[in-house]
Motif scaffolding. Structure first.
Motif, mmCIF file in Angstrom:
data_model
loop_
_atom_site.group_PDB
_atom_site.id
_atom_site.type_symbol
_atom_site.label_atom_id
_atom_site.label_comp_id
_atom_site.label_asym_id
_atom_site.label_seq_id
_atom_site.Cartn_x
_atom_site.Cartn_y
_atom_site.Cartn_z
ATOM 1 N N MET A 109 0.840 -1.348 -0.050
ATOM 2 C CA MET A 109 0.132 -0.145 0.022
ATOM 3 C C MET A 109 0.871 1.248 -0.183
ATOM 4 O O MET A 109 1.804 1.375 0.684
ATOM 5 N N THR A 110 0.458 2.081 -0.952
ATOM 6 C CA THR A 110 1.350 3.423 -0.917
ATOM 7 C C THR A 110 0.816 4.437 -0.085
ATOM 8 O O THR A 110 -0.119 4.541 0.559
ATOM 9 N N ARG A 111 1.860 5.092 0.413
ATOM 10 C CA ARG A 111 1.475 6.122 1.578
ATOM 11 C C ARG A 111 1.235 7.336 0.849
ATOM 12 O O ARG A 111 1.168 8.637 1.673
ATOM 13 N N ARG A 112 1.047 7.460 -0.221
ATOM 14 C CA ARG A 112 0.900 8.879 -0.978
ATOM 15 C C ARG A 112 -0.459 9.077 -0.909
ATOM 16 O O ARG A 112 -1.343 8.077 -1.066
ATOM 17 N N PRO A 113 -0.896 10.230 -0.528
ATOM 18 C CA PRO A 113 -2.289 10.538 -0.439
ATOM 19 C C PRO A 113 -3.021 10.655 -1.900
ATOM 20 O O PRO A 113 -2.395 11.016 -2.807
ATOM 21 N N VAL A 114 -4.414 10.191 -1.651
ATOM 22 C CA VAL A 114 -5.135 10.272 -2.857
ATOM 23 C C VAL A 114 -5.877 11.523 -2.772
ATOM 24 O O VAL A 114 -6.605 11.875 -1.952
ATOM 25 N N LEU A 115 -5.524 12.638 -3.807
ATOM 26 C CA LEU A 115 -6.339 13.996 -3.807
ATOM 27 C C LEU A 115 -7.433 13.897 -5.093
ATOM 28 O O LEU A 115 -7.141 13.142 -6.079
ATOM 29 N N PRO A 116 -8.174 14.561 -4.786
ATOM 30 C CA PRO A 116 -9.319 14.693 -5.791
ATOM 31 C C PRO A 116 -8.831 15.624 -7.009
ATOM 32 O O PRO A 116 -7.741 16.314 -6.963
ATOM 33 N N GLY A 117 -9.397 15.343 -8.202
ATOM 34 C CA GLY A 117 -8.742 15.831 -9.381
ATOM 35 C C GLY A 117 -9.427 17.216 -9.493
ATOM 36 O O GLY A 117 -10.369 17.532 -8.753
ATOM 37 N N ALA A 118 -9.170 17.997 -10.602
ATOM 38 C CA ALA A 118 -9.808 19.247 -10.807
ATOM 39 C C ALA A 118 -11.106 19.285 -11.063
ATOM 40 O O ALA A 118 -11.965 20.222 -10.763
#
Length: 173
Positions: A1-10
């Motif tokens: 599992m990646t620790r990178r946050p999932v951010l919403p798109g434009a």
């Protein structure tokens, strides 16, 4: 599992403000693709279904289909727009005129200096600003007051030279 946050798109963060927002339709039937919409028995219409009378005796119009982009970035979805006929009867809203900004007589200053002052001097400057606004009806920020004071002192220096207020005060200190 990646620790990178999932951010919403434009598309999720920004929305258009130049088009009127439409209220969401009550219950919406969603289908993943156009092919699914054409194959769905619920959305298939025949001449008999289109002309079937309603309680008032008039034929019920078929609900139009609208192509809506998928929020998760997948393929567009087909949505039954049950309020399309109602929206079509509403008058079109007049476009809003852009707000005119009041013209201010402010000049753009290209140069900048930093001046250090004591707490008492800053309090006196702010008191002068509030006095100008409250008693004289002049709205000015602290920078404008300082620039005007500099202009007055420099004009006085040019006219009176040795007898100017600036020369006397600087010699005293």
């Amino acid at each position: 599992m990646t620790r990178r946050p999932v951010l919403p798109g434009a598309a999720e963060l920004f929305r258009r403000t130049d088009t009127p927002a439409t209220p969401p339709a009550a219950p919406v039937t969603e289908l993943p693709t156009l092919a699914a919409a054409q194959a769905s028995p619920a959305l298939r219409t025949s001449r008999d279904a289109d002309t079937a009378p309603t309680a008032g005796g008039t034929p019920a119009p078929a609900a139009p289909l609208a192509l809506v982009p998928d929020v998760d970035g997948g393929a567009p979805r087909i949505v039954v727009d049950e309020l399309a006929a109602h929206r079509a009867t509403l008058p079109a809203a007049a476009p809003k005129a852009p707000r005119q900004r009041a013209e201010k007589s402010r000049t753009r200053h290209e140069e900048k200096i930093t001046v250090y002052c004591s707490a008492e001097e800053l309090l006196a400057l702010e008191t002068a600003r509030l006095t100008l606004r409250g008693q004289h009806g002049v709205a000015a920020d602290r920078g404008r007051i300082v620039r005007e004071a500099i202009a007055v002192l420099l004009a006085d220096l040019e006219v009176h030279g040795e007898d100017s207020v600036l020369v006397r005060r600087l010699r005293k200190n």
